[in-house]
Motif scaffolding. Structure first.
Motif, PDB file in Angstrom:
ATOM      1  N   MET A  35       0.840  -1.213   0.000  1.00  0.00           N
ATOM      2  CA  MET A  35       0.000   0.000   0.000  1.00  0.00           C
ATOM      3  C   MET A  35       0.868   1.254   0.000  1.00  0.00           C
ATOM      4  O   MET A  35       0.907   2.001   0.976  1.00  0.00           O
ATOM      5  CB  MET A  35      -0.905  -0.006   1.231  1.00  0.00           C
ATOM      6  CG  MET A  35      -1.856  -1.169   1.277  1.00  0.00           C
ATOM      7  SD  MET A  35      -2.863  -1.229   2.756  1.00  0.00           S
ATOM      8  CE  MET A  35      -1.679  -1.733   3.996  1.00  0.00           C
ATOM      9  N   ASP A  37       0.548   4.128  -1.387  1.00  0.00           N
ATOM     10  CA  ASP A  37      -0.147   5.416  -1.275  1.00  0.00           C
ATOM     11  C   ASP A  37      -0.338   5.838   0.178  1.00  0.00           C
ATOM     12  O   ASP A  37      -0.286   7.024   0.491  1.00  0.00           O
ATOM     13  CB  ASP A  37      -1.501   5.370  -1.992  1.00  0.00           C
ATOM     14  CG  ASP A  37      -1.338   5.296  -3.501  1.00  0.00           C
ATOM     15  OD1 ASP A  37      -0.276   5.745  -3.995  1.00  0.00           O
ATOM     16  OD2 ASP A  37      -2.248   4.791  -4.171  1.00  0.00           O
ATOM     17  N   LEU A  38      -0.534   4.869   1.070  1.00  0.00           N
ATOM     18  CA  LEU A  38      -0.696   5.197   2.481  1.00  0.00           C
ATOM     19  C   LEU A  38       0.630   5.641   3.120  1.00  0.00           C
ATOM     20  O   LEU A  38       0.632   6.327   4.131  1.00  0.00           O
ATOM     21  CB  LEU A  38      -1.255   4.000   3.247  1.00  0.00           C
ATOM     22  CG  LEU A  38      -2.662   3.554   2.870  1.00  0.00           C
ATOM     23  CD1 LEU A  38      -3.056   2.308   3.654  1.00  0.00           C
ATOM     24  CD2 LEU A  38      -3.668   4.665   3.126  1.00  0.00           C
ATOM     25  N   LYS A  40       2.986   7.509   1.617  1.00  0.00           N
ATOM     26  CA  LYS A  40       3.535   8.748   1.067  1.00  0.00           C
ATOM     27  C   LYS A  40       3.674   9.826   2.127  1.00  0.00           C
ATOM     28  O   LYS A  40       4.737  10.439   2.259  1.00  0.00           O
ATOM     29  CB  LYS A  40       2.673   9.243  -0.096  1.00  0.00           C
ATOM     30  CG  LYS A  40       2.805   8.381  -1.323  1.00  0.00           C
ATOM     31  CD  LYS A  40       1.915   8.865  -2.448  1.00  0.00           C
ATOM     32  CE  LYS A  40       2.068   7.944  -3.647  1.00  0.00           C
ATOM     33  NZ  LYS A  40       1.241   8.366  -4.773  1.00  0.00           N
ATOM     34  N   THR A  41       2.635  10.077   2.895  1.00  0.00           N
ATOM     35  CA  THR A  41       2.714  11.133   3.912  1.00  0.00           C
ATOM     36  C   THR A  41       3.630  10.718   5.069  1.00  0.00           C
ATOM     37  O   THR A  41       4.282  11.563   5.663  1.00  0.00           O
ATOM     38  CB  THR A  41       1.319  11.499   4.457  1.00  0.00           C
ATOM     39  OG1 THR A  41       0.689  10.318   4.948  1.00  0.00           O
ATOM     40  CG2 THR A  41       0.471  12.146   3.386  1.00  0.00           C
ATOM     41  N   SER A  58       5.868  10.385  -5.431  1.00  0.00           N
ATOM     42  CA  SER A  58       5.169   9.454  -6.316  1.00  0.00           C
ATOM     43  C   SER A  58       5.305   8.032  -5.762  1.00  0.00           C
ATOM     44  O   SER A  58       6.098   7.773  -4.860  1.00  0.00           O
ATOM     45  CB  SER A  58       5.771   9.521  -7.722  1.00  0.00           C
ATOM     46  OG  SER A  58       7.094   8.999  -7.691  1.00  0.00           O
ATOM     47  N   THR A  59       4.553   7.131  -6.338  1.00  0.00           N
ATOM     48  CA  THR A  59       4.643   5.722  -5.931  1.00  0.00           C
ATOM     49  C   THR A  59       6.044   5.178  -6.204  1.00  0.00           C
ATOM     50  O   THR A  59       6.605   4.440  -5.389  1.00  0.00           O
ATOM     51  CB  THR A  59       3.585   4.882  -6.667  1.00  0.00           C
ATOM     52  OG1 THR A  59       2.288   5.402  -6.349  1.00  0.00           O
ATOM     53  CG2 THR A  59       3.652   3.427  -6.264  1.00  0.00           C
TER      54      THR A  59
END
Length: 179
Positions: A35, A37-38, A40-41, A58-59
């Motif tokens: 995951m 995207d989770l 990134k922050t 980015s991914t």
């Protein structure tokens, strides 16, 4: 040397704590890989201090950060694996043996190497997280803290204690062979 039941119970508890810590680290790595995207922050929030990250990674950047961080994670797992093995030996009542010395020396070597892996990660992550900033605002950070120096000194001490324990074990075995 006979170890007390209290000491052996403590070692058994530390064995399980190190086992859970290792499993948690591997699960976190897998979670980020599955995951991205989770994460990134989380990478931005845990960036080196003073880093001016102006874009969400980015991914591909997350995977590159994960790869760079895997070096430090691998070292931490190596240290925990050897600590776990040492705790297992203590829990079984073996305290003064060549194997204990080997594990202590390996823990020391891993602890010495960890700050270098963290420095490498800080350099790579600062570049990766700021490479999409506006022109002239990218950053590369490199730093060493007092705690890193302390880890290296402590790791050196463990390395020497482990080496001394190995040598003492060899000497004791040699002495037993003469008797």
């Amino acid at each position: 040397m006979e170890l007390s039941n209290r000491f052996r119970a403590l070692a058994q508890g530390l064995f399980w704590i190190s086992t859970v810590a290792m499993a948690g680290m591997v699960l976190l790595l897998v979670g980020v890989a599955v995951m991205p995207d989770l994460a990134k922050t989380a990478f931005v929030d845990n960036a080196p201090a003073g880093l001016n990250v102006q874009t969400v990674p980015s991914t591909g950047t997350v995977y590159a950060l994960l790869a760079a961080g895997s070096i430090a994670l691998g070292l931490q797992l190596f240290v925990l694996w050897n600590m776990r093995a040492l705790f297992r030996m203590y829990a079984r009542g073996y305290a003064l043996s060549a194997k204990c010395g080997t594990h202590i020396a390996r823990i020391g070597a891993g602890v010495i190497a960890m700050p270098f892996a963290w420095m490498f990660y800080d350099v790579v992550s600062s570049y990766l997280l700021t490479r999409n900033n506006p022109a002239g605002e990218g950053q590369v950070t490199l730093g060493i803290s007092g705690s890193s120096v302390g880890l290296m000194v402590g790791g050196g001490m463990l390395l020497l204690v482990g080496a001394a324990m190995l040598e003492a074990s060899r000497q004791a075995e040699e002495n037993r062979s003469f008797v």
